[in-house]
Design an enzyme around this catalytic site. Structure first.
Site, short mmCIF file in Angstrom:
data_model
loop_
_atom_site.label_atom_id
_atom_site.label_comp_id
_atom_site.label_asym_id
_atom_site.label_seq_id
_atom_site.Cartn_x
_atom_site.Cartn_y
_atom_site.Cartn_z
N LYS A 190 -2.29 -8.60 -7.56
CA LYS A 190 -3.15 -8.56 -6.36
C LYS A 190 -2.65 -7.38 -5.53
CE LYS A 190 -3.43 -9.32 -2.58
NZ LYS A 190 -3.51 -8.16 -1.66
N PRO A 191 -3.32 -6.21 -5.65
CA PRO A 191 -2.85 -5.04 -4.89
C PRO A 191 -3.20 -5.16 -3.41
CG PRO A 191 -4.87 -4.50 -6.08
CD PRO A 191 -4.53 -5.93 -6.43
N ALA A 192 -2.60 -4.33 -2.60
CA ALA A 192 -2.90 -4.32 -1.16
C ALA A 192 -4.36 -3.95 -0.94
CB ALA A 192 -2.00 -3.31 -0.46
N CYS A 235 10.28 1.39 2.39
CA CYS A 235 11.23 0.35 2.81
C CYS A 235 12.67 0.87 2.73
CB CYS A 235 11.05 -0.90 1.99
SG CYS A 235 11.08 -0.55 0.24
N GLU A 294 10.96 -8.05 -2.75
CA GLU A 294 11.50 -6.79 -2.23
C GLU A 294 10.89 -6.61 -0.86
OE1 GLU A 294 11.92 -3.53 -0.96
OE2 GLU A 294 10.77 -2.61 -2.60
N LEU A 295 11.71 -6.91 0.17
CA LEU A 295 11.17 -7.05 1.53
C LEU A 295 11.63 -5.90 2.42
CD1 LEU A 295 11.74 -10.91 1.71
CD2 LEU A 295 9.74 -9.67 0.86
N TRP A 299 0.81 -1.22 0.00
CA TRP A 299 0.00 0.00 0.00
C TRP A 299 0.84 1.27 0.00
CZ3 TRP A 299 1.79 2.46 4.17
CH2 TRP A 299 2.24 1.70 5.25
N ASN A 300 2.16 1.17 0.28
CA ASN A 300 2.90 2.43 0.48
C ASN A 300 3.23 3.16 -0.82
OD1 ASN A 300 4.82 0.49 -0.16
ND2 ASN A 300 6.38 1.33 1.19
N GLY A 338 6.71 -6.29 0.02
CA GLY A 338 5.97 -6.25 1.28
C GLY A 338 6.85 -6.67 2.44
N SER A 339 6.22 -7.17 3.47
CA SER A 339 6.98 -7.49 4.69
C SER A 339 7.82 -8.74 4.51
CB SER A 339 6.01 -7.67 5.85
OG SER A 339 5.13 -8.73 5.56
N GLU A 370 14.58 -4.80 -9.37
CA GLU A 370 13.55 -4.19 -10.22
C GLU A 370 14.12 -2.91 -10.80
OE1 GLU A 370 10.21 -3.93 -7.35
OE2 GLU A 370 9.37 -5.53 -8.56
N GLU A 394 12.38 -2.30 11.64
CA GLU A 394 11.92 -1.23 10.77
C GLU A 394 10.70 -0.56 11.42
OE1 GLU A 394 10.51 -2.84 7.07
OE2 GLU A 394 11.32 -1.16 5.94
P1 ADP Z 1 2.27 -4.63 5.30
O1 ADP Z 1 2.52 -5.20 6.65
O2 ADP Z 1 3.13 -3.47 4.97
O3 ADP Z 1 0.83 -4.40 4.97
P2 ADP Z 1 2.28 -7.14 3.98
O4 ADP Z 1 3.48 -7.94 3.64
O5 ADP Z 1 1.37 -7.66 5.03
O6 ADP Z 1 2.82 -5.70 4.29
O7 ADP Z 1 1.38 -6.90 2.68
C1 ADP Z 1 1.91 -6.69 1.39
C2 ADP Z 1 1.01 -7.38 0.40
O8 ADP Z 1 0.97 -8.77 0.71
C3 ADP Z 1 -0.44 -6.90 0.37
O9 ADP Z 1 -0.91 -6.96 -0.96
C4 ADP Z 1 -1.15 -7.95 1.21
O10 ADP Z 1 -2.52 -8.11 0.87
C5 ADP Z 1 -0.39 -9.20 0.83
N1 ADP Z 1 -0.42 -10.26 1.83
C6 ADP Z 1 -0.35 -10.13 3.18
N2 ADP Z 1 -0.38 -11.35 3.77
C7 ADP Z 1 -0.45 -12.27 2.77
C8 ADP Z 1 -0.48 -13.70 2.72
N3 ADP Z 1 -0.46 -14.43 3.83
N4 ADP Z 1 -0.56 -14.30 1.51
C9 ADP Z 1 -0.58 -13.55 0.38
N5 ADP Z 1 -0.54 -12.20 0.35
C10 ADP Z 1 -0.48 -11.57 1.53
#
Ligand code: ADP
Length: 495
Positions: free
Chosen positions: A191-193, A303, A269-270, A167-168, A247-248, A475, A398
């Site tokens: 699949k967006p946030a 990040c 990219e974590l 989402w950031n 993402g995370s 990327e 972080e």
């Molecule tokens: P944040 O903590 O910054 O929201 P996340 O890693 O949880 O970061 O989310 C980044 C992306 O990963 C989002 O699109 C979220 O919907 C997706 N996501 C989060 N958890 C899962 C999961 N268990 N399986 C697949 N996608 C996921």
């Protein structure tokens, strides 16, 4: 009640110039559709609902995978110049609708409108760059090892690709993945946030208008629980050959494990924990300006944000005092007001996390020189902590918020050891005028990206990514295109 709520128009998106950009369901096989649960997208500034989106579920994910597989046959056959023209048309539409895109982005994500405008420009630049780069997807002719043979390495699209985005940066994290994938001849499912689907849907609407064929670029908007199920489907499908995730670190590891049975190519990219190092010989105003830009952009939710700031003893007090002076000039408030430089965090939990990190540091001897006291709801004031140490959460993890912990160091050796401790290695920043030191540090700092006397370092043509547990792959730039191709060796005999 959020103190800023009354000053914000509840209907910022009523005034975008092209209301058809506001799409509220997924886009699969060239059609707007969804069969999953509806979910609300809220404005982090006000807590008010911006839109109710019809979400997707696993059956939509399966449809999207089949649509992308079917579309792949024609898309990969299209000659490079034709794909380039379609990407260019998409880029031009992004430019044309930049202001609307920025408003949608800001409304669902909360970053100041001027930062949202920059993100749209940055996001569009990937589409422009890869529109060009698709024409340079060259293979290789190799010398023969026997007479009567011709050897070549063909570069081919990897196939159906999936992208799970955060989402950031709701626009740029999509274009940075989708543009090179399409340029290489791959088809994509994004699949967006769950917090920011509207930007993704606006982007795919513009791709549709640009003439990118049905099934080539699909978007699955989904709420939190459906995102998990869709993510699993994308990982486990043998049809999907590549997953790109931003993402995370925890979710990245989970997705990596889910992709193992189908041996998918992965780009991850974590999370980072970027050190920002200032030596005694640094130019003080530029180091402070760099720290402000790196730390407080997007309210600290990137990040590559400076997470821990190390200042050499001789400059420490002067740096701290100028930093605090500049931080006090930051204006927290409504992202749609021109003078705002810091918006809200994405949700109230994120603000609570910052407070937890501040409390942890203060309980171990740190002091807040400015900030450090929570506001209501999603807002957290820009905060500077001094007297921090490596045991504190804010130095080890972080923060993803507007918290700048300042630590003092004596020697280059000490600070390199501290900077390299831990499992992450995404971005790092160094301010010094000593050229020999710059090269020593460039060799030894464990990171994927290093800014020397520079804190905003990303661009569409440079490699973005991390080492250690900050991720896999790069990327952007030429290597960002390699990610979406396979090499096929061809040996022609009997000539
Ligand atoms: P944040 O903590 O910054 O929201 P996340 O890693 O949880 O970061 O989310 C980044 C992306 O990963 C989002 O699109 C979220 O919907 C997706 N996501 C989060 N958890 C899962 C999961 N268990 N399986 C697949 N996608 C996921």
């Amino acid at each position: 009640m959020n103190p800023l709520e009354t000053s914000i128009s509840p209907s910022v998106l009523d005034h975008i110039s092209d209301p058809d950009l506001l799409r509220k369901s997924s886009f699969v096989r060239g059609e707007w559709s969804a069969t999953g649960p509806k979910f609300d997208v809220t404005n982090p500034t006000t807590g008010k609902v911006v839109a109710c989106v019809s979400g997707s579920n696993v059956s939509d994910a399966k449809s999207a995978i089949f649509a992308a597989q079917a579309a792949l046959q024609e898309w990969r056959k299209l000659h490079a110049k034709a794909r380039s023209h379609l990407l260019r048309a998409w880029f031009e539409l992004i430019e044309e609708h930049a202001e609307d895109l920025a408003k949608i982005l800001s409304a669902e994500q909360g970053k100041p409108l001027r930062e949202a405008r920059s993100e749209v420009t940055y996001g569009g630049s990937f589409v422009e760059w890869y529109a060009e780069e698709s024409k340079r997807l060259n293979g290789e002719l190799l010398p023969a090892f026997e007479t009567g043979r011709q050897l070549m390495a063909l570069r081919q699209p990897i196939g159906v690709c999936a992208a799970i985005t955060p989402w950031n940066f709701p626009i740029a994290m999509i274009t940075r993945k989708v543009a090179p994938a399409l340029a290489a001849g791959c088809t994509v499912i994004v699949k967006p946030a769950e917090q920011t689907p509207l930007s993704a849907l606006a982007l795919v609407e513009l791709a549709r208008r640009a003439g990118i064929p049905a099934g080539v670029f699909n978007v699955l908007a989904a709420d939190g629980p459906s995102s998990v199920a869709i993510g699993r489907e994308l990982c486990e499908s043998p049809i999907v050959r590549h997953l790109s995730f931003t993402g995370s670190t925890a979710v990245g590891k989970l997705l990596m494990a889910q992709c193992a049975p189908t041996v998918k190519k992965l780009a991850l990219e974590l999370g980072g924990n970027a050190p920002f190092i200032v030596f005694d010989d640094a130019d003080l105003p530029s180091a402070v300006a760099g720290a402000i830009a790196s730390k407080f952009r997007n309210a600290g939710q990137t990040c590559v944000c400076a997470n821990r700031i190390y200042v050499q003893t001789g400059l420490h007090d002067a740096f701290l005092s100028l930093l605090v002076q500049e931080v006090k000039k930051l204006k927290m408030g409504n992202p749609f007001e021109a003078e705002t430089t810091i918006g809200p965090l994405i949700d109230a939990d994120s603000a609570l996390k910052v407070q937890r990190f501040v409390d942890d540091a203060v309980s171990q001897g740190a002091t807040a020189v400015t900030g450090g006291t929570p506001e209501a709801g999603t807002f957290y004031p820009p905060t500077v902590l001094q007297n921090v140490n490596e045991r504190m959460l804010c130095m080890r993890e972080e923060t993803f918020g507007p918290l700048a912990p300042i630590s003092r160091f004596d020697t280059e050796e000490d600070v390199i050891r501290l900077a390299n401790a831990g499992d992450s290695g995404l971005a790092a920043y160094v301010y010094t005028k000593d050229i020999a030191r710059i090269f020593r540090i460039a060799e030894t700092l464990e990171c994927g990206m290093l800014g020397v006397n520079a804190s905003l370092i990303s661009s569409e043509h440079v490699p973005f990514g991390g080492i250690k547990q900050s991720g896999l792959g790069r990327e952007g730039g030429r290597v960002g295109l390699d990610e979406y191709t396979e090499i096929k060796y061809l040996c022609l005999g009997g000539l």
